[in-house]
Write a protein that holds these residues in place. Structure first.
Motif, short mmCIF file in Angstrom:
data_model
loop_
_atom_site.label_atom_id
_atom_site.label_comp_id
_atom_site.label_asym_id
_atom_site.label_seq_id
_atom_site.Cartn_x
_atom_site.Cartn_y
_atom_site.Cartn_z
N UNK A 125 7.39 2.32 -2.20
CA UNK A 125 7.59 2.69 -3.50
C UNK A 125 8.98 2.05 -3.95
N UNK A 126 8.62 1.17 -4.99
CA UNK A 126 9.89 0.45 -5.51
C UNK A 126 10.95 1.34 -6.46
N UNK A 127 12.19 1.65 -5.99
CA UNK A 127 12.83 2.67 -6.76
C UNK A 127 13.61 2.00 -8.05
N UNK A 128 13.21 0.49 -8.23
CA UNK A 128 13.81 -0.10 -9.39
C UNK A 128 12.52 -0.48 -10.35
N UNK A 129 11.51 -0.65 -9.83
CA UNK A 129 10.33 -0.83 -10.90
C UNK A 129 9.35 0.17 -10.75
N UNK A 130 9.17 1.14 -9.73
CA UNK A 130 8.22 2.17 -9.62
C UNK A 130 6.95 1.69 -9.16
N UNK A 131 6.94 0.38 -8.57
CA UNK A 131 5.77 -0.12 -8.13
C UNK A 131 5.43 0.41 -6.83
N UNK A 132 4.09 0.49 -6.78
CA UNK A 132 3.79 1.09 -4.98
C UNK A 132 2.87 -0.09 -4.70
N UNK A 133 2.77 -0.12 -3.11
CA UNK A 133 1.91 -0.60 -2.41
C UNK A 133 1.73 0.02 -1.01
N UNK A 134 0.67 -0.55 -0.64
CA UNK A 134 0.36 0.35 0.83
C UNK A 134 0.89 -0.67 1.87
N UNK A 135 1.82 -0.21 2.60
CA UNK A 135 2.66 -0.83 3.76
C UNK A 135 1.93 -0.89 4.82
N UNK A 136 0.89 0.05 5.24
CA UNK A 136 0.11 0.04 6.57
C UNK A 136 -0.79 0.90 6.50
N UNK A 137 -2.05 0.88 7.34
CA UNK A 137 -3.11 1.73 7.18
C UNK A 137 -3.44 1.96 8.62
N UNK A 138 -4.39 2.95 8.56
CA UNK A 138 -5.00 3.46 10.07
C UNK A 138 -3.75 4.14 10.80
N UNK A 139 -2.89 4.84 10.09
CA UNK A 139 -1.96 5.52 10.85
C UNK A 139 -2.33 6.70 11.81
N UNK A 140 -2.12 6.93 12.87
CA UNK A 140 -2.40 8.36 13.84
C UNK A 140 -1.86 9.62 13.27
N UNK A 141 -2.35 9.82 12.18
CA UNK A 141 -1.56 11.03 11.52
C UNK A 141 -2.57 12.14 11.10
#
Length: 539
Positions: free
Chosen positions: A465-481
């Motif tokens: 999450x960008x703290x300046x623009x508020x934009x979001x993106x998926x940084x990584x997927x298929x986490x073992x959580x």
């Protein structure tokens, strides 16, 4: 080898922005508690935290889940086999004792035992004790009939067994004693006092009494009951011993509530890993200024020690500290939370622990301001609180749905994840203001520069999450959580408390940033800490 209740292949992380590397190997047994050999020669392992029972081949170390977490059993802590091959299970938190027949069917033996733990069969007879103050030792009747109380006054009972003299032997964990009583009732008798943190009593094939210690050194005390009463100690190095079983060849196999696994323990103290030990969670994760990584692992603070190259590293116990879930490093000390209500400060240099707050409602995520003030997500109360150097608690925000983790940006602004609302919020003058929504079930939070990162345990994603623009993106997927892929969640989550004793704490996938910009993730679906480093660019 079958892992936990399902499995992730390798680290499994998909990302064009991050490179994933485990700091330690996945844990095939998510905690190991009561153990007993079954009719098929395999060692059956009750896994309290996992809510399941697995069978281990002592020759190969192969693990098979035989009682899955989606069945009627919630929190198995000990087990025993009857003469007909039935498995009897002490289901600690809901206070139930089950029979699992040779055909795999379940039947409720009793729901009148409070915090049932130690369980044993004597021929066709069934006995169980309670892990609580003023606990009872009872005989139960699988075919029907009211329980019979043999004795009460137990100072936390646990694993017990029939001795060669025909008496039932059991520990008092709090008073550091071993007692015995005839199965038909009578006056209980102390047979050993001042035993090192007794958690289980077991007899080998020669009738020698072995008392396991739940402490960090992994001590086993052998007591000469039929001679002088002398004792000898074996130090195994298996932190947090829980239970033991002897096979037909008199080989001793031990379990560990603190780190899982199954270990063969030789009489001279040598050990052979049958199922490797690892992390029971992990929950929170942090890194200190010297680069040491610490994981909050429910029963302990652990150090997954990253190797320089090659295979994954080992896990070292820093301190046994029940029941640690949130953790943050600040200066020379570690600050921790327990979902059972406490906040503590631990100094690794001196080993000293200071209690900062008690009686909180499920505190979880924690961070520290530069002035030493602690900021804590009090999950059960729907609040974010502060604890100053004088241990005064003040409320920073309230009325939240389910706050899980907290973090601060460079300007000291506080952010909180809410995994029920699916959002990350900023606390502005006591009011929660949404920063990003639609994030699934965000838990662990971390800030690096002008980016905020959070772990979505519902969709197994890492969000930026960008703290300046508020934009979001998926940084990584298929986490073992979360629940491993292909697994079925429990029908009902065990309670946090049971008759004043700790129950089962909900999972928490922690996240923190390292000085080099990498992220450290609690991969609690496989029992690892994963380093997510920025992907290299260019040639």
């Amino acid at each position: 080898m079958t892992g936990r209740s399902g499995s992730y292949e390798a680290s499994g992380v998909r990302s064009t922005r991050r490179q994933a590397r485990r700091l330690n190997s996945p844990n095939p047994l998510w905690g190991s508690n009561g153990v007993a050999f079954g009719p098929d020669g395999r060692l059956y392992v009750a896994q309290f935290l996992a809510g399941q029972i697995s069978a281990v081949d002592p020759a190969t170390g192969d693990v098979e889940v035989v009682v899955p977490p989606d069945g009627p059993v919630q929190s198995p802590d000990d087990l025993a086999f009857g003469t007909d091959g039935s498995m009897y299970i002490a289901d600690l938190v809901p206070g139930r004792v089950w029979r699992r027949g040779p055909d795999g069917g379940y039947g409720l033996v009793s729901d009148e035992v409070k915090v049932p733990n130690g369980i044993t069969c004597v021929g066709d007879r069934l006995f169980v004790n309670e892990m609580r103050m003023n606990g009872r030792l009872l005989e139960l009747f699988p075919e029907g009939g009211d329980p019979v109380v043999l004795t009460d006054g137990l100072a936390l009972g646990n694993a017990m067994q029939l001795g060669p003299d025909g008496c039932l032997y059991y520990p008092h964990m709090v008073s550091r004693q071993v007692w015995r009583i005839p199965p038909d009732g009578g006056v209980p008798e102390v047979v050993a006092e001042d035993v090192h943190d007794p958690v289980a009593v077991r007899f080998d094939q020669g009738g020698v009494l072995h008392v396991l210690s739940r402490g960090p050194e992994g001590i086993v005390t052998r007591v000469d009951l039929h001679g002088t009463g002398s004792r000898s100690l074996v130090t195994s190095g298996v932190t947090g011993l829980d239970n033991a079983a002897f096979d037909a060849e008199n080989r001793m196999f031990v379990s560990s509530f603190a780190s899982g696994g199954i270990t063969e323990l030789h009489p001279d103290g040598r050990t052979r890993p049958v199922v490797p030990r690892g992390l029971d969670g992990p929950y929170g994760v942090t890194i200190d200024l010297g680069g040491t990584v610490y994981a909050a692992d429910h029963y302990r603070v652990a150090r997954p020690e990253e190797p320089d190259a090659g295979a994954s590293g080992d896990v070292t116990t820093e301190i046994l500290q029940p029941f640690v879930h949130g953790i943050t490093a600040a200066g020379e000390v570690l600050h921790t939370t327990s979902q059972f209500g406490t906040v503590q400060t631990y100094d690794p240099a001196t080993g000293a622990t200071r209690t900062r707050a008690t009686g909180l409602n499920q505190p979880l995520g924690i961070t520290a301001r530069p002035d030493g003030t602690l900021v804590v997500a009090e999950t059960g109360a729907g609040r974010v609180i502060a604890i100053d150097e004088a241990d005064t608690v003040t409320v920073l925000a309230e009325g939240l749905d389910h706050p899980v983790d907290v973090t601060l940006d460079a300007d000291g602004r506080c952010y909180v994840s809410d995994d029920r609302r699916g959002a990350v919020l900023r606390i502005d003058d006591g009011e929660p203001v949404p920063v990003a929504e639609g994030l699934g079930a965000p838990q662990g939070l971390a800030v690096h520069g002008d980016e905020l990162f959070t772990v979505d345990t519902a969709n197994r994603r890492l969000w930026s999450v960008s703290l300046t623009t508020g934009g979001t993106r998926v940084e990584a997927e298929d986490l073992a959580v979360g629940i491993p892929r292909g697994s079925t969640p429990p029908r009902q989550a065990p309670a946090l408390f049971a008759h004043g004793m700790p129950g089962v704490a909900p999972r928490f996938a922690g996240l923190t940033t390292a000085p080099d910009g990498s992220l450290l993730l609690s991969s609690n679906g496989e029992g690892t800490v994963v380093r997510l480093s920025p992907a290299r660019t260019g040639p």
